[in-house]
Design a protein around this motif. Structure first.
Motif, PDB file in Angstrom:
ATOM      1  N   TRP A 105      35.256  26.504  45.453  1.00 12.08           N
ATOM      2  CA  TRP A 105      36.682  25.947  46.124  1.00 12.08           C
ATOM      3  C   TRP A 105      37.552  25.698  45.239  1.00 12.08           C
ATOM      4  O   TRP A 105      37.463  24.980  44.173  1.00 12.08           O
ATOM      5  N   THR A 135      34.967  35.084  51.509  1.00 10.21           N
ATOM      6  CA  THR A 135      35.534  33.526  51.581  1.00 10.21           C
ATOM      7  C   THR A 135      35.089  33.009  52.876  1.00 10.21           C
ATOM      8  O   THR A 135      34.110  33.478  53.762  1.00 10.21           O
ATOM      9  N   ASP A 136      35.366  31.624  53.186  1.00 10.29           N
ATOM     10  CA  ASP A 136      35.078  30.946  54.300  1.00 10.29           C
ATOM     11  C   ASP A 136      35.947  31.320  55.341  1.00 10.29           C
ATOM     12  O   ASP A 136      37.154  31.792  55.039  1.00 10.29           O
ATOM     13  N   LYS A 140      35.751  30.414  47.672  1.00  5.65           N
ATOM     14  CA  LYS A 140      35.563  30.219  49.382  1.00  5.65           C
ATOM     15  C   LYS A 140      37.017  29.836  50.211  1.00  5.65           C
ATOM     16  O   LYS A 140      37.055  29.846  51.296  1.00  5.65           O
ATOM     17  N   VAL A 141      37.540  28.476  49.573  1.00  6.61           N
ATOM     18  CA  VAL A 141      38.639  27.965  50.017  1.00  6.61           C
ATOM     19  C   VAL A 141      39.755  27.753  49.119  1.00  6.61           C
ATOM     20  O   VAL A 141      39.303  27.558  48.008  1.00  6.61           O
ATOM     21  N   SER A 171      37.117  37.239  56.340  1.00  6.80           N
ATOM     22  CA  SER A 171      36.311  36.798  55.441  1.00  6.80           C
ATOM     23  C   SER A 171      35.785  37.690  54.293  1.00  6.80           C
ATOM     24  O   SER A 171      35.471  37.228  53.246  1.00  6.80           O
ATOM     25  N   PHE A 198      39.565  29.736  55.054  1.00  4.95           N
ATOM     26  CA  PHE A 198      39.962  29.765  53.648  1.00  4.95           C
ATOM     27  C   PHE A 198      41.247  29.042  53.245  1.00  4.95           C
ATOM     28  O   PHE A 198      41.335  28.256  52.406  1.00  4.95           O
ATOM     29  N   SER A 252      40.652  34.875  46.068  1.00  9.31           N
ATOM     30  CA  SER A 252      39.589  35.679  47.150  1.00  9.31           C
ATOM     31  C   SER A 252      38.888  36.634  46.617  1.00  9.31           C
ATOM     32  O   SER A 252      37.624  36.802  46.588  1.00  9.31           O
TER      33      SER A 252
END
Length: 518
Positions: free
Chosen positions: A311, A37-38, A349-350, A387, A41, A344
């Motif tokens: 996202w 993930t970012d 990613k978000v 992440s 997130f 996730s």
């Protein structure tokens, strides 16, 4: 005004002790990650809705919209600062009906109720004075900003197909807006192009080929105005509900390297007035259904490979402002935190929660700015879950949901346990998967360092409560409107992890050896 409890009633402890305890072994596959993930997130939205926005005979937005939110409240400022930083997306249903008062635009109308308008409202306007106020606020609170652009500007509604908007997007108003933003030194992490215009649309739609052509125009505009690649905002889209054919077509037309992040929306609980909302949230088979959407979006990402992946740029659970009886309660966390866990694992990613404030689904009360239970669940995720996403397997009990990540602060792993069962608690033991040979037995994990545990429960044991307890301490803001301390309970590593009925727990284990987390 809330009565400030200093402890959670003892009935919780009695109820937990009377529930049937089931032993479960959870296997963590720490040799390799299954997704990333970012770092930021957890994301929330700020919406354009005016106070006159009403659904189901209620008007829950009040003065929580972008144009009328009072940005001076300490409770609001402190709630955002606690994330350090918080990703916020400015956007929503009316963003494609907003003009920016800059350049050639001289009039700046307010949203007004209009029966034939988009979502029942006339065109609205963002003045540069208000944009200045918002950016001072974002800078002060450390916000990482995504801004949703008006993707209908210059188009007209088709006379032959209801809801279809035709013609080329006219970028001049967005150009002037970006130039003003750059001249002021305001930081924008990303621009999202339009809101819910994909597929069948919500209120309005744009043909996939036309959208693909227009997003190229936007990308070129961003590259022209933001000369330095390191400060160049990313371009996101389409910010709507996933429909396979539409998504594939627009990405084929736009080509690779245009859309940096593929954004989509999730409202898998249906209308906010559904009387079966609570049953949906507590039904593991229902919660699992949305995995097909995540898989579909993931497949499209693997095919076209946008730089930032997928996202979830808006998700409020229930449509039209959320559920007045559920969305602001502890029970909503079973849906919300499970969705973040599931998303996730599918390499989303978000995950942007609709909304930070406003409607019934706001993380903050729209009138008092007091955090609702989901706020604390989101803040713990942001602080604890790293992440790197790990696979977990367990004995097949669907009421126990488990997700594992590398810990945000090394070393170790962090897990979230969600117990949907009303009358069963779980005693959890952990195993470390044997890498490289599925036929060999897993290692039983026996820790030597104390575990860090964060147990979330409803205040009185009723999951419809709007106050949550963390390790038996009610989460209420301090007299100075700060977020209360959220300290872990240190637990002997030789004991099982105990998850009470209808509760949620985050657990960080510092001495769990997962090669993927090194």
């Amino acid at each position: 005004m809330y009565f400030k409890f200093t402890f959670c009633p003892i009935i919780l402890l009695l109820w937990a002790s009377l529930s049937f305890a089931q032993n479960v072994n959870v296997v963590i596959h720490g040799a390799a990650s299954i997704a990333k993930t970012d770092d930021n997130f957890v994301c929330v939205t700020l919406d354009w809705w005016p106070a006159e926005k009403c659904d189901y005979n209620q008007c829950p937005w009040g003065k929580a919209g972008i144009l009328n939110l009072d940005l001076r409240y300490g409770a609001l400022i402190n709630a955002i600062k606690a994330f350090n930083p918080l990703r916020i997306k400015v956007g929503g249903s009316l963003q494609d009906n907003v003009v920016y008062k800059v350049g050639e635009v001289s009039s700046c109308p307010n949203f007004m109720k209009r029966e034939d308008g988009l979502f029942g409202f006339s065109q609205g306007c963002l003045s540069m004075e208000r944009w200045d106020q918002l950016n001072r606020f974002f800078n002060h609170t450390g916000v990482k900003l995504t801004f949703g652009l008006n993707a209908l500007f210059g188009r007209n509604e088709s006379q032959t197909e209801k809801g279809l908007w035709i013609g080329d997007w006219q970028p001049q108003n967005s150009r002037d807006f970006m130039q003003y933003t750059i001249s002021k030194g305001y930081k924008v992490d990303s621009y999202e192009f339009g809101n819910q215009l994909s597929g069948s649309g919500m209120g309005a739609k744009v043909d996939a080929k036309q959208y693909g052509k227009d997003v190229i125009v936007l990308k070129n505009l961003v590259k022209e105005l933001y000369a330095h690649p390191e400060t160049q905002p990313k371009v996101l889209g389409p910010g709507g509900f996933y429909e396979e054919k539409w998504f594939n077509t627009f990405l084929e037309v736009s080509g690779q390297g245009i859309v940096d992040g593929l954004t989509h929306h999730i409202y898998n609980l249906g209308p906010g007035d559904d009387p079966n909302m609570m049953n949906k949230i507590l039904d593991p088979s229902y919660l699992n259904q949305v995995s097909q959407t995540y898989k579909g979006v993931s497949d499209v990402v693997n095919k076209f490979r946008p730089q930032l992946g997928a996202w979830v740029s808006e998700s409020g659970g229930a449509l039209n402002g959320g559920s007045k009886d559920v969305s602001r309660t502890f029970a909503d966390g079973f849906w919300y935190l499970d969705q973040m866990g599931m998303a996730s694992t599918y390499d989303q990613k978000v995950f942007c929660r609709q909304a930070l404030i406003g409607g019934n689904y706001g993380l903050l009360n729209a009138t008092t700015f007091v955090p609702n239970p989901d706020y604390y669940g989101a803040l713990l995720w942001h602080r604890l879950m790293g992440s790197t996403v790990l696979a977990v397997t367990k004995e097949s009990d669907p009421d126990l949901r488990v997700y594992a990540h590398c810990a945000k602060k090394k070393p170790g792993v962090s897990l979230i346990f969600i117990n949907l069962s009303k009358d069963r608690s779980f005693n959890i033991t952990l195993s470390n998967a044997k890498p490289g040979d599925a036929g060999k037995p897993n290692y039983e994990f026996v820790g030597k360092q104390n575990r860090e545990e964060y147990h979330l429960r409803a205040l009185t044991g009723d999951i419809k409560d709007d106050i949550v307890c963390l390790n038996d301490v009610p989460m209420v803001q301090t007299d100075s409107e700060d977020i209360p301390a959220m300290d872990p309970k240190l637990v002997d590593a030789s004991t099982p992890i105990s998850i009470a009925a209808q509760s949620i727990a985050y657990v960080t284990i510092r001495d769990f050896e997962a090669p993927a987390c090194v």
